[in-house]
Design an enzyme around this catalytic site. Structure first.
Site, PDB file in Angstrom:
ATOM      1  N   ILE A  90      -0.206 -59.091  19.176  1.00 19.32           N
ATOM      2  CA  ILE A  90      -0.562 -58.158  20.253  1.00 19.32           C
ATOM      3  C   ILE A  90      -1.051 -58.931  21.475  1.00 19.32           C
ATOM      4  CG2 ILE A  90      -2.137 -56.301  20.932  1.00 19.32           C
ATOM      5  CD1 ILE A  90      -2.117 -55.449  17.935  1.00 19.32           C
ATOM      6  N   ASP A 124     -13.892 -48.540  29.811  1.00 15.99           N
ATOM      7  CA  ASP A 124     -15.071 -48.253  30.639  1.00 15.99           C
ATOM      8  C   ASP A 124     -15.274 -49.250  31.775  1.00 15.99           C
ATOM      9  OD1 ASP A 124     -15.912 -50.471  29.242  1.00 15.99           O
ATOM     10  OD2 ASP A 124     -17.794 -49.600  28.536  1.00 15.99           O
ATOM     11  N   GLU A 170      -7.504 -65.951  18.388  1.00 15.52           N
ATOM     12  CA  GLU A 170      -6.676 -67.125  18.638  1.00 15.52           C
ATOM     13  C   GLU A 170      -7.477 -68.162  19.418  1.00 15.52           C
ATOM     14  OE1 GLU A 170      -3.264 -67.353  17.663  1.00 15.52           O
ATOM     15  OE2 GLU A 170      -3.810 -65.558  16.527  1.00 15.52           O
TER      16      GLU A 170
END
Length: 295
Positions: A62, A213, A270
């Site tokens: 992702i 937010d 990572e």
């Protein structure tokens, strides 16, 4: 093509072959064969006008795709959706998509999406992007010890096991910090910047963070002894570290860190490298399909 799956077949412990994936998923599939493929394929799809990219993989995949899409102008970035195929799937937890593939497929078909913030990291004159959590110090040091075979053997439990091992050699860093332009000095062994709430296989490391937010939840772990590290570590596993007197909780859009020691940095699990670093939150940068509970 309105939806394309970018599939990392090496993520997690799934043993389906390509044909079984084609039977399960009602969309076109592109397969990532090696590191960097998922990002490259996603960028090519975006440049060819595909409006939604579905990432089939873990948090690392992702992050790779998000990093690639952030190199495009905002109006050219496709919508992002995820299938939880990794070991930890922490980002999926943060967007209220459970570990079951059926739940994620249902969310994608329903199509509820929200513009989410993205973490930008500048390190050694390079820029990286991620969706979930950035860390400085202890967590990256722990991440160095986690191998692919460890994940296969222990699953998400590996993060707790390696944390105990890393704690034996953990150290404090003297830091000159600027949070939204305000100066601080910290002696810290671990700093967490949460855009999402979960890391390390479901640990609520930033329990009050919201992905939309416009703020990073920053936790500065200031313990000085091994006992401090242990207590604060246990509290963080329970999502209660903000209650510790040794943990400073702040919020902001940007954070710069300088140290006389080389700072290890990780993003979404990572390792990025070591050095002085700057974090910046990019507000509403990627449109992401989410689960119903985010509303």
């Amino acid at each position: 093509m309105d939806k394309v799956v970018v599939l990392n077949p090496h993520a997690g412990d799934h043993d389906r072959d390509l044909e079984s994936w084609k039977e399960l998923l009602p969309w076109d599939i592109r397969v990532s064969q090696e590191p960097g493929d998922a990002g490259r394929i996603s960028r090519e799809l975006a440049e060819n006008g595909v409006p939604q990219i579905i990432v089939g993989g873990g948090d690392g995949t992702i992050r790779e795709v998000a990093d690639s899409l952030m190199s495009l102008a905002k109006e050219k970035r496709p919508q992002l959706a995820v299938l939880p195929l990794g070991t930890a799937n922490d980002f999926c937890k943060s967007i209220h998509i459970g570990p079951e593939l059926e739940t994620a497929i249902k969310a994608i078909k329903e199509g509820l999406s929200v513009p989410l913030d993205v973490i930008q990291v500048t390190l050694n004159d390079k820029t990286f992007y991620g969706m979930n959590v950035a860390c400085v110090g202890f967590v990256p040091e722990m991440t160095k010890r986690v191998s692919g075979s460890d994940k296969e053997l222990w699953g998400s439990l590996v993060y707790a096991l390696k944390s105990v091992e890393t704690a034996q050699e953990s150290r404090c860093y003297h830091l000159a910090a600027q949070l939204d332009g305000e100066s601080y000095e910290w002696d810290s062994w671990n700093i967490v910047l949460g855009n999402g709430r979960f890391a390390g296989g479901g640990v609520p490391i930033a329990p009050e963070a919201e992905l939309d937010d416009g703020l990073l939840d920053v936790y500065v772990f200031n313990g000085e002894t091994k006992l401090d590290f242990l207590v604060e570590g246990v509290l963080s596993l329970l999502g209660q570290h903000s209650q510790s007197v040794g943990v400073e909780s702040l919020k902001g859009k940007s954070l710069k860190l300088n140290s006389d020691l080389s700072l290890p940095i990780s993003l979404d699990g990572e390792l990025l490298g070591e050095g002085d670093v700057e974090f910046q939150l990019m507000t509403g940068a990627l449109d992401v399909v989410v689960g119903q509970k985010t509303q």
